[in-house]
Design a protein around this motif. Structure first.
Motif, PDB file in Angstrom:
ATOM      1  N   ASN A  20       0.896  -1.129   0.037  1.00 57.29           N
ATOM      2  CA  ASN A  20      -0.108  -0.003   0.161  1.00 57.29           C
ATOM      3  C   ASN A  20       0.960   1.319  -0.032  1.00 57.29           C
ATOM      4  OD1 ASN A  20      -2.479   1.237  -0.063  1.00 57.29           O
ATOM      5  ND2 ASN A  20      -2.661   1.708   1.885  1.00 57.29           N
ATOM      6  N   VAL A  21       1.814   1.332  -0.908  1.00 57.52           N
ATOM      7  CA  VAL A  21       2.812   2.451  -1.058  1.00 57.52           C
ATOM      8  C   VAL A  21       2.447   3.123  -2.785  1.00 57.52           C
ATOM      9  CG1 VAL A  21       4.372   1.840   0.623  1.00 57.52           C
ATOM     10  CG2 VAL A  21       4.692   1.168  -1.647  1.00 57.52           C
ATOM     11  N   LYS A  22       2.631   3.977  -2.753  1.00 56.26           N
ATOM     12  CA  LYS A  22       2.583   4.744  -4.153  1.00 56.26           C
ATOM     13  C   LYS A  22       3.798   4.291  -5.034  1.00 56.26           C
ATOM     14  CE  LYS A  22      -0.067   8.680  -2.853  1.00 56.26           C
ATOM     15  NZ  LYS A  22      -0.101  10.071  -2.892  1.00 56.26           N
ATOM     16  N   THR A  23       3.444   3.888  -6.284  1.00 57.28           N
ATOM     17  CA  THR A  23       4.673   3.553  -7.197  1.00 57.28           C
ATOM     18  C   THR A  23       5.645   4.657  -7.400  1.00 57.28           C
ATOM     19  OG1 THR A  23       3.487   3.952  -9.063  1.00 57.28           O
ATOM     20  CG2 THR A  23       3.253   1.821  -8.410  1.00 57.28           C
ATOM     21  N   GLU A  24       5.277   5.786  -7.554  1.00 57.94           N
ATOM     22  CA  GLU A  24       6.103   7.066  -7.958  1.00 57.94           C
ATOM     23  C   GLU A  24       6.972   7.204  -6.570  1.00 57.94           C
ATOM     24  OE1 GLU A  24       1.777   8.328  -6.548  1.00 57.94           O
ATOM     25  OE2 GLU A  24       2.690   7.135  -8.240  1.00 57.94           O
ATOM     26  N   ASN A  25       7.083   6.492  -5.426  1.00 59.52           N
ATOM     27  CA  ASN A  25       7.569   6.549  -4.234  1.00 59.52           C
ATOM     28  C   ASN A  25       8.644   5.481  -4.167  1.00 59.52           C
ATOM     29  OD1 ASN A  25       6.532   9.075  -3.113  1.00 59.52           O
ATOM     30  ND2 ASN A  25       5.129   7.535  -1.587  1.00 59.52           N
ATOM     31  N   LEU A  26       8.678   4.660  -5.107  1.00 61.09           N
ATOM     32  CA  LEU A  26       9.425   3.467  -5.421  1.00 61.09           C
ATOM     33  C   LEU A  26      10.755   3.548  -6.549  1.00 61.09           C
ATOM     34  CD1 LEU A  26       6.749   0.688  -5.180  1.00 61.09           C
ATOM     35  CD2 LEU A  26       8.255   1.480  -3.239  1.00 61.09           C
TER      36      LEU A  26
END
Length: 85
Positions: A20-26
């Motif tokens: 449940n994290v944003k892909t743009e933060n990866l």
């Protein structure tokens, strides 16, 4: 055949869905435990996600070596998709 960006996008999508994290933060350097605080249950869930998406089996010993999104990308590209490239 998937290109590098598509492989990375699929890995990020799985990580995003499981954690449940944003892909743009990866990023390529995102560390599963140090950056995302992944526990052992979440790691198994990630493993199942990667195996399902790749239609493959990743041994537990090999999976333990995958510490970052970049590690996962390299493993999938060299060990799973090599026959397709």
């Amino acid at each position: 055949m998937l290109n590098d960006e598509e492989i990375i996008a699929k890995i990020k999508k799985i990580v995003s869905d499981v954690l449940n994290v944003k892909t743009e933060n990866l990023t390529f350097e995102t560390h599963y435990q140090n950056d995302l605080g992944v526990d052992s249950v979440e790691m198994i869930t990630l493993l199942v996600g990667f195996e399902t998406e790749c239609k493959c089996t990743i041994s537990e010993n090999e999976f333990r070596k995958l510490k970052t999104i970049g590690d996962t990308f390299h493993y999938i590209k060299t060990n799973i998709l090599r026959d397709e490239l």
